[in-house]
Design a protein around this motif. Structure first.
Motif, PDB file in Angstrom:
ATOM      1  N   ARG A  77       0.843  -1.197   0.000  1.00  0.00           N
ATOM      2  CA  ARG A  77       0.000   0.000   0.000  1.00  0.00           C
ATOM      3  C   ARG A  77       0.879   1.249   0.000  1.00  0.00           C
ATOM      4  NH1 ARG A  77      -4.206  -0.661   4.857  1.00  0.00           N
ATOM      5  NH2 ARG A  77      -4.078   1.605   4.553  1.00  0.00           N
ATOM      6  N   PRO A  78       0.408   2.352  -0.553  1.00  0.00           N
ATOM      7  CA  PRO A  78       1.215   3.567  -0.610  1.00  0.00           C
ATOM      8  C   PRO A  78       1.523   4.168   0.752  1.00  0.00           C
ATOM      9  CG  PRO A  78      -1.012   3.990  -1.408  1.00  0.00           C
ATOM     10  CD  PRO A  78      -0.881   2.510  -1.267  1.00  0.00           C
ATOM     11  N   ASP A  79       0.803   3.758   1.798  1.00  0.00           N
ATOM     12  CA  ASP A  79       1.072   4.304   3.122  1.00  0.00           C
ATOM     13  C   ASP A  79       1.898   3.360   3.999  1.00  0.00           C
ATOM     14  OD1 ASP A  79      -0.868   2.397   3.458  1.00  0.00           O
ATOM     15  OD2 ASP A  79      -2.158   3.615   4.755  1.00  0.00           O
ATOM     16  N   HIS A  80       2.369   2.252   3.419  1.00  0.00           N
ATOM     17  CA  HIS A  80       3.242   1.348   4.180  1.00  0.00           C
ATOM     18  C   HIS A  80       4.590   2.047   4.361  1.00  0.00           C
ATOM     19  CE1 HIS A  80       4.773  -3.065   4.787  1.00  0.00           C
ATOM     20  NE2 HIS A  80       5.197  -2.242   5.736  1.00  0.00           N
ATOM     21  N   ALA A  81       4.961   2.346   5.589  1.00  0.00           N
ATOM     22  CA  ALA A  81       6.145   3.165   5.868  1.00  0.00           C
ATOM     23  C   ALA A  81       7.432   2.468   5.433  1.00  0.00           C
ATOM     24  CB  ALA A  81       6.209   3.485   7.353  1.00  0.00           C
ATOM     25  N   VAL A  82       8.336   3.269   4.854  1.00  0.00           N
ATOM     26  CA  VAL A  82       9.682   2.820   4.522  1.00  0.00           C
ATOM     27  C   VAL A  82      10.651   3.668   5.340  1.00  0.00           C
ATOM     28  CG1 VAL A  82      11.433   2.553   2.730  1.00  0.00           C
ATOM     29  CG2 VAL A  82       9.013   2.157   2.183  1.00  0.00           C
ATOM     30  N   LEU A  83      11.397   3.032   6.219  1.00  0.00           N
ATOM     31  CA  LEU A  83      12.393   3.714   7.031  1.00  0.00           C
ATOM     32  C   LEU A  83      13.760   3.514   6.383  1.00  0.00           C
ATOM     33  CD1 LEU A  83      13.364   5.170   9.609  1.00  0.00           C
ATOM     34  CD2 LEU A  83      13.518   2.907  10.691  1.00  0.00           C
ATOM     35  N   VAL A  84      14.414   4.605   6.015  1.00  0.00           N
ATOM     36  CA  VAL A  84      15.735   4.535   5.386  1.00  0.00           C
ATOM     37  C   VAL A  84      16.770   5.018   6.392  1.00  0.00           C
ATOM     38  CG1 VAL A  84      17.180   5.237   3.457  1.00  0.00           C
ATOM     39  CG2 VAL A  84      14.704   4.967   3.128  1.00  0.00           C
ATOM     40  N   ALA A  85      17.683   4.140   6.774  1.00  0.00           N
ATOM     41  CA  ALA A  85      18.739   4.474   7.735  1.00  0.00           C
ATOM     42  C   ALA A  85      20.038   4.724   6.982  1.00  0.00           C
ATOM     43  CB  ALA A  85      18.907   3.342   8.741  1.00  0.00           C
ATOM     44  N   HIS A  86      20.471   5.968   6.944  1.00  0.00           N
ATOM     45  CA  HIS A  86      21.743   6.346   6.308  1.00  0.00           C
ATOM     46  C   HIS A  86      22.826   6.307   7.381  1.00  0.00           C
ATOM     47  CE1 HIS A  86      19.727   7.769   2.623  1.00  0.00           C
ATOM     48  NE2 HIS A  86      18.802   8.231   3.438  1.00  0.00           N
ATOM     49  N   THR A  87      23.850   5.516   7.181  1.00  0.00           N
ATOM     50  CA  THR A  87      24.881   5.368   8.206  1.00  0.00           C
ATOM     51  C   THR A  87      26.224   5.885   7.708  1.00  0.00           C
ATOM     52  OG1 THR A  87      25.882   3.208   7.700  1.00  0.00           O
ATOM     53  CG2 THR A  87      23.705   3.197   8.728  1.00  0.00           C
ATOM     54  N   ASP A  88      26.998   6.421   8.636  1.00  0.00           N
ATOM     55  CA  ASP A  88      28.359   6.856   8.359  1.00  0.00           C
ATOM     56  C   ASP A  88      29.027   7.197   9.680  1.00  0.00           C
ATOM     57  OD1 ASP A  88      30.686   7.790   6.903  1.00  0.00           O
ATOM     58  OD2 ASP A  88      29.342   8.102   5.218  1.00  0.00           O
ATOM     59  N   LEU A  89      30.290   7.591   9.628  1.00  0.00           N
ATOM     60  CA  LEU A  89      31.013   7.928  10.849  1.00  0.00           C
ATOM     61  C   LEU A  89      30.473   9.212  11.479  1.00  0.00           C
ATOM     62  CD1 LEU A  89      34.709   7.099   9.917  1.00  0.00           C
ATOM     63  CD2 LEU A  89      33.139   5.780  11.314  1.00  0.00           C
ATOM     64  N   PRO A  90      30.707   9.409  12.763  1.00  0.00           N
ATOM     65  CA  PRO A  90      30.160  10.596  13.431  1.00  0.00           C
ATOM     66  C   PRO A  90      30.593  11.917  12.807  1.00  0.00           C
ATOM     67  CG  PRO A  90      30.905   9.002  15.060  1.00  0.00           C
ATOM     68  CD  PRO A  90      31.348   8.483  13.722  1.00  0.00           C
ATOM     69  N   ASP A  91      31.790  11.963  12.182  1.00  0.00           N
ATOM     70  CA  ASP A  91      32.253  13.231  11.609  1.00  0.00           C
ATOM     71  C   ASP A  91      31.800  13.434  10.167  1.00  0.00           C
ATOM     72  OD1 ASP A  91      33.864  11.323  10.469  1.00  0.00           O
ATOM     73  OD2 ASP A  91      35.763  12.299  10.952  1.00  0.00           O
ATOM     74  N   ASN A  92      30.931  12.590   9.685  1.00  0.00           N
ATOM     75  CA  ASN A  92      30.347  12.809   8.370  1.00  0.00           C
ATOM     76  C   ASN A  92      29.531  14.107   8.359  1.00  0.00           C
ATOM     77  OD1 ASN A  92      29.531  11.914   5.645  1.00  0.00           O
ATOM     78  ND2 ASN A  92      27.508  11.726   6.552  1.00  0.00           N
ATOM     79  N   ASP A  93      29.379  14.686   7.179  1.00  0.00           N
ATOM     80  CA  ASP A  93      28.594  15.920   7.056  1.00  0.00           C
ATOM     81  C   ASP A  93      27.113  15.560   6.931  1.00  0.00           C
ATOM     82  OD1 ASP A  93      27.503  18.366   6.527  1.00  0.00           O
ATOM     83  OD2 ASP A  93      28.925  18.917   4.947  1.00  0.00           O
ATOM     84  N   PHE A  94      26.484  15.291   8.060  1.00  0.00           N
ATOM     85  CA  PHE A  94      25.081  14.894   8.042  1.00  0.00           C
ATOM     86  C   PHE A  94      24.168  16.060   7.674  1.00  0.00           C
ATOM     87  CE2 PHE A  94      26.822  11.424  10.651  1.00  0.00           C
ATOM     88  CZ  PHE A  94      26.261  10.341   9.986  1.00  0.00           C
ATOM     89  N   THR A  95      24.616  17.280   7.905  1.00  0.00           N
ATOM     90  CA  THR A  95      23.825  18.437   7.460  1.00  0.00           C
ATOM     91  C   THR A  95      23.690  18.420   5.944  1.00  0.00           C
ATOM     92  OG1 THR A  95      24.531  19.778   9.336  1.00  0.00           O
ATOM     93  CG2 THR A  95      23.688  20.949   7.416  1.00  0.00           C
ATOM     94  N   ALA A  96      24.804  18.146   5.263  1.00  0.00           N
ATOM     95  CA  ALA A  96      24.751  18.059   3.807  1.00  0.00           C
ATOM     96  C   ALA A  96      23.889  16.883   3.352  1.00  0.00           C
ATOM     97  CB  ALA A  96      26.160  17.926   3.237  1.00  0.00           C
ATOM     98  N   LEU A  97      23.956  15.783   4.090  1.00  0.00           N
ATOM     99  CA  LEU A  97      23.118  14.625   3.764  1.00  0.00           C
ATOM    100  C   LEU A  97      21.639  14.992   3.799  1.00  0.00           C
ATOM    101  CD1 LEU A  97      22.432  11.583   3.395  1.00  0.00           C
ATOM    102  CD2 LEU A  97      22.696  11.353   5.876  1.00  0.00           C
ATOM    103  N   PHE A  98      21.197  15.615   4.878  1.00  0.00           N
ATOM    104  CA  PHE A  98      19.778  15.941   4.992  1.00  0.00           C
ATOM    105  C   PHE A  98      19.374  17.043   4.013  1.00  0.00           C
ATOM    106  CE2 PHE A  98      20.132  13.711   9.116  1.00  0.00           C
ATOM    107  CZ  PHE A  98      19.090  12.820   8.929  1.00  0.00           C
TER     108      PHE A  98
END
Length: 359
Positions: A77-98
């Protein structure tokens, strides 16, 4: 490249090379979509969990994850949730990721309202997601980088890449460490995948003749570094410390943890391909014969993906006052070297599809 932010540590360094890496990504994305069409899915309201190992700023996983979610939607169904976990080291640029996930037109968040991004700042050489929680996993251009940074690896002084060094002992040590890294990466993914789950790995390879590729680019880097020593910008000791801690693996090395039974941590290899990806910069050169553009394109790619790692070997580290000038002059030198003798670059890749034994 190794784990993390492109600036120095590479689990993330696939980002700047998006144009080049698309050569391997197109094929891998098609395979990933096929996996999404067949992998067992949990029943709602439990979310479908997709893991992106070594996410960096997200560019290399946008199209594959979009393709996977589209395949899920043909089954759910179109409302079946998909959780995407993006992983990397703590010093990754997560601001740029989001920012990428929010703004890029290829982002799955702009195409599927029931998709939810998240991020985890931990190394993939440990368990980073709950056991048996991941339905589908993706990683590209991350597992080729050795876990240990260059300064903790044995030195060799005749090339920037160990595969082109004449020091057999150092080559053997690099190979040993790469084997341990691959073993550990697989072991933890075996715990995290749900029964029947699948993981696609796209990584650097060694072809049947033992060639790791990139020879013209690596030789151009060596020549440009020698010129910078001659000009007095660098010392010979600094150049000796400049190492690219990346290693391609042969088919035999990729299969080694699964020997002799063909199974490791409840994982099996469903598919393993070693192939040469196309050099798109060369293909363009064949059309326009613009050697300067060819050199500039390869130099820009290499500068973004590799040069920060080399700059970290300067006497003052990445913060050395010469770092910016070093990167700029090295890029110009590599561009000039490659333009003076245009050559196609071999890009050996491996695509590995792993499956977790069903319950």
């Amino acid at each position: 490249m190794r784990e993390s932010s492109i600036v120095v540590r590479p689990e993330a360094a696939g980002t700047p090379s998006r144009r080049l890496q698309a050569a391997g990504l197109a094929h891998a994305t098609a395979v990933f979509e096929q996996l999404a069409a067949a992998v067992p899915l949990p029943r709602a309201p439990r979310p479908i969990v997709v893991a992106d190992y070594g996410a960096a700023t997200g560019y290399n996983s946008l199209l594959p994850i979009c393709a996977a979610i589209a395949a899920f939607r043909r089954r759910t169904r179109p409302d079946h949730a998909v959780l995407v976990a993006h992983t990397d080291l703590p010093d990754n640029d997560f601001t740029a990721l989001f920012s990428t996930l929010a703004d890029d037109p290829d982002s799955y968040t702009r195409k599927d309202a029931a998709s939810f991004p998240s991020a985890i700042g931990r190394s993939f050489y440990a368990q980073i997601l709950p056991s048996q929680s991941v339905n589908l996993g993706w990683t590209s251009w991350a597992t080729m980088w050795l876990r240990r940074p260059a300064e903790e690896l044995p030195e060799f002084d005749d090339h920037v890449h160990v595969d082109h060094s004449d020091d057999a002992g150092v080559r053997q040590e690099y190979t040993r460490r790469a084997a341990q890294d691959w073993h550990d990466f697989l072991a933890f993914r075996g715990r995290e995948l749900a029964p029947g789950g699948k993981l696609l790995v796209l990584t650097a390879a060694v072809d049947a003749q033992g060639r790791s590729g990139y020879q013209p680019v690596l030789d151009a880097i060596v020549a440009a570094l020698d010129e910078l020593v001659h000009d007095g910008l660098l010392s010979r000791d600094e150049v000796t410390r400049m190492t690219i801690p990346v290693l391609g693996r042969s088919e035999k090395e990729l299969r080694a943890p699964f020997a002799p039974a063909g199974r490791f941590e409840a994982l099996t290899i469903d598919r393993l391909e070693v192939f040469d990806a196309e050099d798109r910069f060369w293909e363009r050169y064949l059309l326009d014969a613009d050697a300067r553009a060819l050199g500039a394109q390869w130099a820009a790619f290499t500068s973004a993906a590799i040069f920060p790692t080399l700059a970290a070997a300067l006497a003052g580290g990445a913060g050395d006052p010469r770092a910016a000038d070093f990167v700029q002059r090295l890029q110009a030198g590599v561009a000039a070297e490659l333009a003076s003798s245009p050559q196609q670059v071999q890009i050996p890749l491996a695509l590995v599809v792993l499956s977790k034994r069903a319950a």
